[in-house]
Write a protein that holds these residues in place. Structure first.
Motif, PDB file in Angstrom:
ATOM      1  N   ARG A 166       0.808  -1.226   0.000  1.00  0.00           N
ATOM      2  CA  ARG A 166       0.000   0.000   0.000  1.00  0.00           C
ATOM      3  C   ARG A 166       0.842   1.278   0.000  1.00  0.00           C
ATOM      4  N   ALA A 167       2.121   1.168  -0.377  1.00  0.00           N
ATOM      5  CA  ALA A 167       2.988   2.352  -0.324  1.00  0.00           C
ATOM      6  C   ALA A 167       2.500   3.479  -1.234  1.00  0.00           C
ATOM      7  N   ALA A 168       1.678   3.165  -2.210  1.00  0.00           N
ATOM      8  CA  ALA A 168       1.243   4.199  -3.171  1.00  0.00           C
ATOM      9  C   ALA A 168       0.192   5.149  -2.598  1.00  0.00           C
ATOM     10  N   GLU A 169      -0.223   4.939  -1.356  1.00  0.00           N
ATOM     11  CA  GLU A 169      -1.343   5.763  -0.871  1.00  0.00           C
ATOM     12  C   GLU A 169      -1.009   7.251  -0.792  1.00  0.00           C
ATOM     13  N   ARG A 170       0.263   7.551  -0.467  1.00  0.00           N
ATOM     14  CA  ARG A 170       0.631   8.984  -0.438  1.00  0.00           C
ATOM     15  C   ARG A 170       0.615   9.550  -1.857  1.00  0.00           C
ATOM     16  N   LEU A 171       0.970   8.721  -2.807  1.00  0.00           N
ATOM     17  CA  LEU A 171       0.948   9.159  -4.213  1.00  0.00           C
ATOM     18  C   LEU A 171      -0.496   9.394  -4.685  1.00  0.00           C
ATOM     19  N   GLY A 179      -3.703  16.380 -10.307  1.00  0.00           N
ATOM     20  CA  GLY A 179      -4.501  15.975 -11.482  1.00  0.00           C
ATOM     21  C   GLY A 179      -3.957  14.714 -12.140  1.00  0.00           C
ATOM     22  N   VAL A 180      -3.376  13.830 -11.324  1.00  0.00           N
ATOM     23  CA  VAL A 180      -2.774  12.595 -11.851  1.00  0.00           C
ATOM     24  C   VAL A 180      -3.547  11.383 -11.300  1.00  0.00           C
ATOM     25  N   THR A 181      -4.058  10.545 -12.191  1.00  0.00           N
ATOM     26  CA  THR A 181      -4.755   9.326 -11.761  1.00  0.00           C
ATOM     27  C   THR A 181      -3.729   8.235 -11.485  1.00  0.00           C
ATOM     28  N   VAL A 182      -3.862   7.600 -10.328  1.00  0.00           N
ATOM     29  CA  VAL A 182      -2.982   6.462 -10.044  1.00  0.00           C
ATOM     30  C   VAL A 182      -3.644   5.198 -10.575  1.00  0.00           C
ATOM     31  N   ILE A 183      -2.944   4.544 -11.497  1.00  0.00           N
ATOM     32  CA  ILE A 183      -3.402   3.272 -12.072  1.00  0.00           C
ATOM     33  C   ILE A 183      -2.670   2.166 -11.313  1.00  0.00           C
ATOM     34  N   SER A 184      -3.429   1.237 -10.693  1.00  0.00           N
ATOM     35  CA  SER A 184      -2.755   0.206  -9.882  1.00  0.00           C
ATOM     36  C   SER A 184      -2.368  -1.001 -10.708  1.00  0.00           C
ATOM     37  N   TRP A 185      -1.052  -1.271 -10.757  1.00  0.00           N
ATOM     38  CA  TRP A 185      -0.637  -2.548 -11.356  1.00  0.00           C
ATOM     39  C   TRP A 185      -0.522  -3.614 -10.263  1.00  0.00           C
ATOM     40  N   SER A 186      -0.587  -4.868 -10.676  1.00  0.00           N
ATOM     41  CA  SER A 186      -0.717  -5.995  -9.731  1.00  0.00           C
ATOM     42  C   SER A 186      -1.796  -5.702  -8.685  1.00  0.00           C
ATOM     43  N   PRO A 187      -2.988  -5.303  -9.113  1.00  0.00           N
ATOM     44  CA  PRO A 187      -4.034  -4.940  -8.142  1.00  0.00           C
ATOM     45  C   PRO A 187      -4.483  -6.108  -7.277  1.00  0.00           C
ATOM     46  N   LEU A 188      -4.272  -7.351  -7.768  1.00  0.00           N
ATOM     47  CA  LEU A 188      -4.645  -8.534  -6.974  1.00  0.00           C
ATOM     48  C   LEU A 188      -3.406  -9.153  -6.337  1.00  0.00           C
ATOM     49  N   ALA A 189      -2.295  -8.413  -6.328  1.00  0.00           N
ATOM     50  CA  ALA A 189      -1.014  -8.942  -5.833  1.00  0.00           C
ATOM     51  C   ALA A 189      -0.669 -10.231  -6.585  1.00  0.00           C
ATOM     52  N   LYS A 190      -0.857 -10.197  -7.890  1.00  0.00           N
ATOM     53  CA  LYS A 190      -0.618 -11.360  -8.777  1.00  0.00           C
ATOM     54  C   LYS A 190      -1.443 -12.574  -8.360  1.00  0.00           C
ATOM     55  N   GLN A 286      -0.020  -2.735   8.189  1.00  0.00           N
ATOM     56  CA  GLN A 286       1.450  -2.763   8.218  1.00  0.00           C
ATOM     57  C   GLN A 286       2.073  -2.753   6.814  1.00  0.00           C
ATOM     58  N   PHE A 287       1.227  -2.827   5.786  1.00  0.00           N
ATOM     59  CA  PHE A 287       1.772  -2.836   4.433  1.00  0.00           C
ATOM     60  C   PHE A 287       1.681  -1.466   3.741  1.00  0.00           C
ATOM     61  N   VAL A 288       1.472  -0.418   4.556  1.00  0.00           N
ATOM     62  CA  VAL A 288       1.394   0.937   3.986  1.00  0.00           C
ATOM     63  C   VAL A 288       2.808   1.472   3.721  1.00  0.00           C
ATOM     64  N   HIS A 289       3.787   0.915   4.453  1.00  0.00           N
ATOM     65  CA  HIS A 289       5.155   1.456   4.358  1.00  0.00           C
ATOM     66  C   HIS A 289       5.916   0.859   3.170  1.00  0.00           C
ATOM     67  N   GLY A 290       7.041   1.461   2.880  1.00  0.00           N
ATOM     68  CA  GLY A 290       7.886   0.943   1.801  1.00  0.00           C
ATOM     69  C   GLY A 290       7.872   1.882   0.613  1.00  0.00           C
ATOM     70  N   SER A 291       8.442   1.423  -0.488  1.00  0.00           N
ATOM     71  CA  SER A 291       8.499   2.295  -1.665  1.00  0.00           C
ATOM     72  C   SER A 291       7.805   1.599  -2.836  1.00  0.00           C
ATOM     73  N   ILE A 292       7.394   2.407  -3.805  1.00  0.00           N
ATOM     74  CA  ILE A 292       6.661   1.826  -4.939  1.00  0.00           C
ATOM     75  C   ILE A 292       7.599   1.236  -5.990  1.00  0.00           C
ATOM     76  N   TRP A 293       8.880   1.591  -5.921  1.00  0.00           N
ATOM     77  CA  TRP A 293       9.831   1.144  -6.950  1.00  0.00           C
ATOM     78  C   TRP A 293      11.205   1.120  -6.307  1.00  0.00           C
ATOM     79  N   PRO A 294      11.975   0.061  -6.442  1.00  0.00           N
ATOM     80  CA  PRO A 294      13.301   0.029  -5.812  1.00  0.00           C
ATOM     81  C   PRO A 294      14.218   1.098  -6.407  1.00  0.00           C
ATOM     82  N   SER A 295      14.598   2.103  -5.599  1.00  0.00           N
ATOM     83  CA  SER A 295      15.340   3.248  -6.147  1.00  0.00           C
ATOM     84  C   SER A 295      16.699   2.802  -6.712  1.00  0.00           C
TER      85      SER A 295
END
Ligand SMILES: NC(=O)c1ccc[n+]([C@@H]2O[C@H](COP(=O)([O-])OP(=O)(O)OC[C@H]3O[C@@H](n4cnc5c(N)ncnc54)[C@H](OP(=O)(O)O)[C@@H]3O)[C@@H](O)[C@H]2O)c1
Length: 314
Positions: A166-171, A179-190, A286-295
Motif C-alpha cells: 500500500r505504499a502508493a497511498e501517499r501518491l 490531477g494525476v490518476t494512479v493506475i494500480s498494477w498488480s491490483p490482486l497482488a498477482k 502494516q503494508f502501507v510502508h515501503g516504496s513503490i519502486w526500488p530506487s
C-alpha cells in the motif's frame, strides 16, 4: 472515472499475461477471457512494448479492431528514453491506436526527467497518442516531471498497489492535487491477495509479494477479503477491485480465464461499505510502508536493464 480526457469505467484490464513469456497461458482461453470482459462493459486495456516482446500489443490490437470504444494504453520501456517517438510509432503500428502513452519506469539517474517528458510530448504532438503518463514514478519524480511539461499534462502514474503493498497511498493523495490518476498494477497482488495456491509462473517467482501473502500478517489480509466476499456472495477478486475504487485508484487486473473475467465484470457494480473498506485497511495496515519502486534500479545502466528484460523474456 477520467484519466485526463479519457472516459473509463471503475475497473480496467492489464494485458501482460497475453504476451505469454513470464506467464503460463492457454492462448485460446485468454482470448475468450478478454473478449468476455470487453463485451461486458470494460473499456480500458493496458499493455507495453516489452510484454512478450510486442506479442501483448498485437493481441490488444486484434481485440480493439472491432471495439473502437475501448481506451488503449501502452508503455514505452524505461530503457528507451532516447527513442520514445520511435518506440511509440512501433507500438502504434502493432496496436493500431494508442490513447495513453506511458513511460514504463524511471530512467537511470544520469538521464534528465525532462528528456523523458519531452519525448512523450513529442509523440503526442505527432498524433501517436492523445494523453501522456508515466509509470513507477514516486511523488518526487512526478513533481519534477510536472515542471517539464510544455503543451501536455501528465495525466497518470501506473504503480504497484494492492492490499499487500500500500505504499502508493501517499501518491494517490498527491495525485489528486496534481490531477494525476494512479493506475494500480498488480491490483490482486498477482493473485496472492485473493487465493492461497498460485501457479508457478516466472512472473511470480521474482515478486516478493507472493512470499508476503504467505506470512501470518499476509494471511490475515487474504482471510479478511475472503470473509467479505463470502458475506456479499461475490468473488474475492471483485472485493479487492472494489476496494481500489474506494481508495481512489484505478485497477488493471491481468486475467487468464473467462471465470476471472467474470469476477472483474462483477467488480464494476460492487460498492463496498465504509466498514468493509476499513476492515481491509486495518488488516493490511502494516503494508502501507515501503516504496513503490526500488530506487537502486535507477543506478543500473539502461543496456544492462535491457539485457535483463531480454533474458527474463517478460
Ligand atoms: N507498470 C508496470 O511496471 C507494471 C508491472 C506489472 C504489471 N503491470 C500491468 O498491470 C497488470 C496487472 O498486474 P499483474 O498481472 O502483475 O497482477 P494482478 O492483476 O494482480 O494478477 C494477475 C493474476 O492474478 C490471477 N487472477 C486474475 N483474476 C483472478 C481472479 N478473479 N481470481 C483469482 N485469481 C485471479 C491470474 O493468475 P492465475 O490464473 O495464474 O492465478 C492473473 O494472472 C498487468 O497485466 C500489466 O498490464 C504493470
Amino acid at each position: 472515472m477520467k484519466i485526463g480526457s479519457l472516459e473509463v469505467g471503475r475497473v480496467g484490464l492489464g494485458a501482460w499475461q497475453a504476451g505469454g513469456g513470464a506467464w503460463r497461458v492457454d492462448p485460446a482461453e485468454i482470448k475468450r477471457a478478454y473478449e468476455y470482459a470487453l463485451d461486458h462493459g470494460l473499456n480500458f486495456i493496458d499493455t507495453a512494448e516489452v510484454y512478450g516482446n510486442g506479442r501483448s500489443e498485437k493481441f490488444v490490437g486484434e481485440l480493439i479492431r472491432q471495439r473502437p470504444h475501448v481506451v488503449v494504453a501502452t508503455k514505452v520501456a524505461g530503457f528507451h528514453w532516447g527513442r520514445i517517438v520511435k518506440s511509440a510509432e512501433i507500438s502504434r503500428r502493432r496496436i493500431g491506436r494508442v490513447d495513453l502513452l506511458q513511460f514504463h519506469w524511471p530512467p537511470p539517474v544520469y538521464v534528465p526527467i525532462c528528456r523523458v517528458v519531452r519525448g512523450l510530448e513529442r509523440a503526442a504532438e505527432l498524433g501517436l497518442a492523445s494523453e501522456i503518463g508515466v509509470s513507477n514514478f514516486d511523488i518526487g519524480l512526478m513533481e519534477r516531471a510536472k515542471t517539464c511539461t510544455k503543451k501536455y499534462e501528465i495525466v497518470s502514474d501506473q504503480v504497484v498497489y494492492n492490499p499487500l503493498q500500500r505504499a502508493a497511498e501517499r501518491l494517490i493523495e498527491a495525485g489528486r492535487r496534481m490531477g494525476v490518476t494512479v493506475i494500480s498494477w498488480s491490483p490482486l497482488a498477482k493473485g496472492a491477495a485473493v487465493k492461497e495456491s498460485l501457479g508457478d509462473d516466472p512472473a511470480r517467482r521474482l515478486d516478493p509479494v507472493v512470499k508476503r501473502a504467505a506470512t501470518p500478517a499476509g494471511r490475515r489480509v487474504v482471510e479478511t477479503i475472503r470473509k467479505i466476499a463470502a458475506g456479499r456472495g461475490v468473488s474475492p477478486a471483485a472485493v479487492v477491485l472494489a476496494w481500489h475504487a474506494a481508495k481512489g485508484a484505478y485497477p488493471i487486473p491481468g486475467i487468464k480465464t473467462v471465470e476471472q473475467a467474470h469476477d472483474v465484470v462483477e467488480a464494476v457494480g460492487l460498492e463496498l461499505s465504509e466498514a468493509e473498506v476499513r476492515a481491509i485497511d486495518e488488516a493490511s495496515a502494516q503494508f502501507v510502508h515501503g516504496s513503490i519502486w526500488p530506487s537502486g534500479m535507477r543506478y543500473i545502466p539502461g543496456f544492462l536493464l535491457k539485457l535483463g528484460f531480454i533474458l527474463a523474456s517478460v
